[in-house]
Write a protein that holds these residues in place. Sequence first.
Motif, PDB file in Angstrom:
ATOM      1  N   LEU A  92       8.177   7.941  -5.219  1.00 16.59           N
ATOM      2  CA  LEU A  92       7.288   8.273  -4.103  1.00 16.59           C
ATOM      3  C   LEU A  92       8.007   9.160  -3.099  1.00 16.59           C
ATOM      4  N   ALA A  93       9.257   8.845  -2.822  1.00 16.22           N
ATOM      5  CA  ALA A  93      10.040   9.634  -1.861  1.00 16.22           C
ATOM      6  C   ALA A  93      10.216  11.076  -2.341  1.00 16.22           C
ATOM      7  N   GLU A  94      10.336  11.275  -3.671  1.00 15.70           N
ATOM      8  CA  GLU A  94      10.481  12.628  -4.219  1.00 15.70           C
ATOM      9  C   GLU A  94       9.262  13.488  -3.897  1.00 15.70           C
ATOM     10  N   LEU A  95       8.075  12.878  -3.913  1.00 19.38           N
ATOM     11  CA  LEU A  95       6.844  13.617  -3.641  1.00 19.38           C
ATOM     12  C   LEU A  95       6.519  13.658  -2.148  1.00 19.38           C
ATOM     13  N   THR A  96       7.143  12.791  -1.398  1.00 16.94           N
ATOM     14  CA  THR A  96       6.909  12.756   0.048  1.00 16.94           C
ATOM     15  C   THR A  96       7.824  13.723   0.792  1.00 16.94           C
ATOM     16  N   LYS A  97       9.024  13.926   0.270  1.00 17.27           N
ATOM     17  CA  LYS A  97      10.049  14.692   0.982  1.00 17.27           C
ATOM     18  C   LYS A  97       9.701  16.153   1.244  1.00 17.27           C
ATOM     19  N   GLU A 115     -12.047  10.155 -13.405  1.00 14.92           N
ATOM     20  CA  GLU A 115     -12.052   8.929 -12.628  1.00 14.92           C
ATOM     21  C   GLU A 115     -10.662   8.299 -12.618  1.00 14.92           C
ATOM     22  N   LEU A 116     -10.343   7.640 -11.515  1.00 17.19           N
ATOM     23  CA  LEU A 116      -9.026   7.037 -11.338  1.00 17.19           C
ATOM     24  C   LEU A 116      -9.059   5.555 -11.686  1.00 17.19           C
ATOM     25  N   THR A 117      -7.931   5.043 -12.140  1.00 12.64           N
ATOM     26  CA  THR A 117      -7.788   3.604 -12.268  1.00 12.64           C
ATOM     27  C   THR A 117      -7.463   3.044 -10.883  1.00 12.64           C
ATOM     28  N   ALA A 118      -7.543   1.739 -10.748  1.00 10.10           N
ATOM     29  CA  ALA A 118      -7.226   1.116  -9.459  1.00 10.10           C
ATOM     30  C   ALA A 118      -5.779   1.398  -9.072  1.00 10.10           C
ATOM     31  N   ALA A 119      -4.860   1.343 -10.061  1.00 12.62           N
ATOM     32  CA  ALA A 119      -3.448   1.596  -9.776  1.00 12.62           C
ATOM     33  C   ALA A 119      -3.217   3.040  -9.343  1.00 12.62           C
ATOM     34  N   GLN A 120      -3.884   3.983  -9.995  1.00  5.80           N
ATOM     35  CA  GLN A 120      -3.753   5.395  -9.623  1.00  5.80           C
ATOM     36  C   GLN A 120      -4.294   5.642  -8.218  1.00  5.80           C
ATOM     37  N   ALA A 121      -5.420   5.036  -7.901  1.00  2.00           N
ATOM     38  CA  ALA A 121      -6.005   5.194  -6.572  1.00  2.00           C
ATOM     39  C   ALA A 121      -5.064   4.651  -5.501  1.00  2.00           C
ATOM     40  N   ASP A 122      -4.450   3.505  -5.778  1.00  2.00           N
ATOM     41  CA  ASP A 122      -3.504   2.926  -4.822  1.00  2.00           C
ATOM     42  C   ASP A 122      -2.284   3.823  -4.645  1.00  2.00           C
ATOM     43  N   ASP A 123      -1.800   4.410  -5.755  1.00  2.00           N
ATOM     44  CA  ASP A 123      -0.639   5.304  -5.662  1.00  2.00           C
ATOM     45  C   ASP A 123      -0.963   6.550  -4.841  1.00  2.00           C
ATOM     46  N   LEU A 124      -2.155   7.114  -5.048  1.00  2.00           N
ATOM     47  CA  LEU A 124      -2.559   8.281  -4.260  1.00  2.00           C
ATOM     48  C   LEU A 124      -2.692   7.929  -2.785  1.00  2.00           C
ATOM     49  N   TYR A 125      -3.231   6.757  -2.526  1.00  2.00           N
ATOM     50  CA  TYR A 125      -3.376   6.319  -1.129  1.00  2.00           C
ATOM     51  C   TYR A 125      -2.004   6.243  -0.457  1.00  2.00           C
ATOM     52  N   GLU A 126      -1.035   5.647  -1.143  1.00  2.00           N
ATOM     53  CA  GLU A 126       0.309   5.531  -0.572  1.00  2.00           C
ATOM     54  C   GLU A 126       0.939   6.908  -0.385  1.00  2.00           C
ATOM     55  N   LEU A 127       0.734   7.807  -1.349  1.00  2.00           N
ATOM     56  CA  LEU A 127       1.315   9.143  -1.252  1.00  2.00           C
ATOM     57  C   LEU A 127       0.746   9.898  -0.061  1.00  2.00           C
ATOM     58  N   GLU A 135       1.987   8.314   3.209  1.00  2.00           N
ATOM     59  CA  GLU A 135       3.388   8.619   3.492  1.00  2.00           C
ATOM     60  C   GLU A 135       3.566  10.071   3.935  1.00  2.00           C
ATOM     61  N   ARG A 136       2.669  10.945   3.505  1.00  2.00           N
ATOM     62  CA  ARG A 136       2.767  12.355   3.864  1.00  2.00           C
ATOM     63  C   ARG A 136       1.985  12.681   5.134  1.00  2.00           C
ATOM     64  N   SER A 137       1.598  11.706   5.875  1.00  2.00           N
ATOM     65  CA  SER A 137       0.866  11.939   7.120  1.00  2.00           C
ATOM     66  C   SER A 137       1.644  12.893   8.027  1.00  2.00           C
ATOM     67  N   GLY A 138       0.987  13.956   8.471  1.00  2.00           N
ATOM     68  CA  GLY A 138       1.635  14.953   9.313  1.00  2.00           C
ATOM     69  C   GLY A 138       2.297  16.074   8.536  1.00  2.00           C
ATOM     70  N   LYS A 139       2.340  15.954   7.200  1.00  2.00           N
ATOM     71  CA  LYS A 139       2.897  17.006   6.350  1.00  2.00           C
ATOM     72  C   LYS A 139       1.764  17.678   5.578  1.00  2.00           C
ATOM     73  N   VAL A 154     -10.819   2.186  -0.547  1.00  2.00           N
ATOM     74  CA  VAL A 154      -9.600   2.987  -0.727  1.00  2.00           C
ATOM     75  C   VAL A 154      -9.949   4.474  -0.734  1.00  2.00           C
ATOM     76  N   GLY A 155     -11.012   4.828  -1.456  1.00  2.00           N
ATOM     77  CA  GLY A 155     -11.422   6.222  -1.532  1.00  2.00           C
ATOM     78  C   GLY A 155     -11.784   6.795  -0.173  1.00  2.00           C
ATOM     79  N   GLU A 156     -12.572   6.075   0.582  1.00  2.00           N
ATOM     80  CA  GLU A 156     -12.989   6.578   1.893  1.00  2.00           C
ATOM     81  C   GLU A 156     -11.814   6.679   2.849  1.00  2.00           C
ATOM     82  N   SER A 157     -10.937   5.689   2.829  1.00  2.00           N
ATOM     83  CA  SER A 157      -9.781   5.708   3.724  1.00  2.00           C
ATOM     84  C   SER A 157      -8.865   6.886   3.425  1.00  2.00           C
ATOM     85  N   LEU A 158      -8.634   7.135   2.136  1.00  2.00           N
ATOM     86  CA  LEU A 158      -7.760   8.242   1.742  1.00  2.00           C
ATOM     87  C   LEU A 158      -8.415   9.587   2.001  1.00  2.00           C
TER      88      LEU A 158
END
Length: 200
Positions: free
Chosen positions: A100-105, A118-130, A133-137, A159-163
């Motif tokens: 995650l840090a590699e894609l955030t940096k 369509e995304l799986t639940a795990a993929q959606a969660d990973d995108l949300y975190e990414l 984490e990139r807020s402001g970038k 999750v979709g609406e929040s992201l």
Amino acid sequence: MARRQRRARFDEPVTMEGFDFVASPKLPAAQLRDLAALRWFHAGESVILYGPVGVGKSHIAQVLGQLVIRNGIDVRFIKTSRALAHLAGGHADHTWPKRLAELTKPALLILDDWGMRELTAAQADDLYELVSERSGKSMILTSNRAPEEWYKLFPNPVVGESLLDRLINTSYRIFMDGPSYRPKKRPGLTGATSRKKDQS
């Protein structure tokens, strides 16, 4: 500069001058050229390029990435499917925070071919975190779907609406329409031959 180019992992070297706007008169050329001033990047905003297959979305995204690198800033270009696979591998070998840090940096992350399926639940969660984490970038997303169609790709609407609300509301949205640019780039097809076929 060379190291940043390698780390960015672009598909190919491209320039704005090398893009054939004449072949696609429907494209918003003025808007696309205005993006080259990078005001959106310096403001920490993002860009969404969407439209039919082959109109040059990835080309323009990589052009903008190249311009950011010329300012001495790190960029990463990656297909969205590969980014998701990269993060998924981190769950298996317990390196997820590092991946995650590699894609955030990088100051600019370009996610190509966003919203393909369509995304799986795990993929959606990973995108949300990414995205969180990139807020402001800044990010650049290229997609064959309009942003309004992305919501249905998330299994969990919350999750979709929040992201997406966070992402879409901080992005310039540019619709790129027109014929596919790829046939004109076929090997052995000269500019004159290409124009003749287009007119026939």
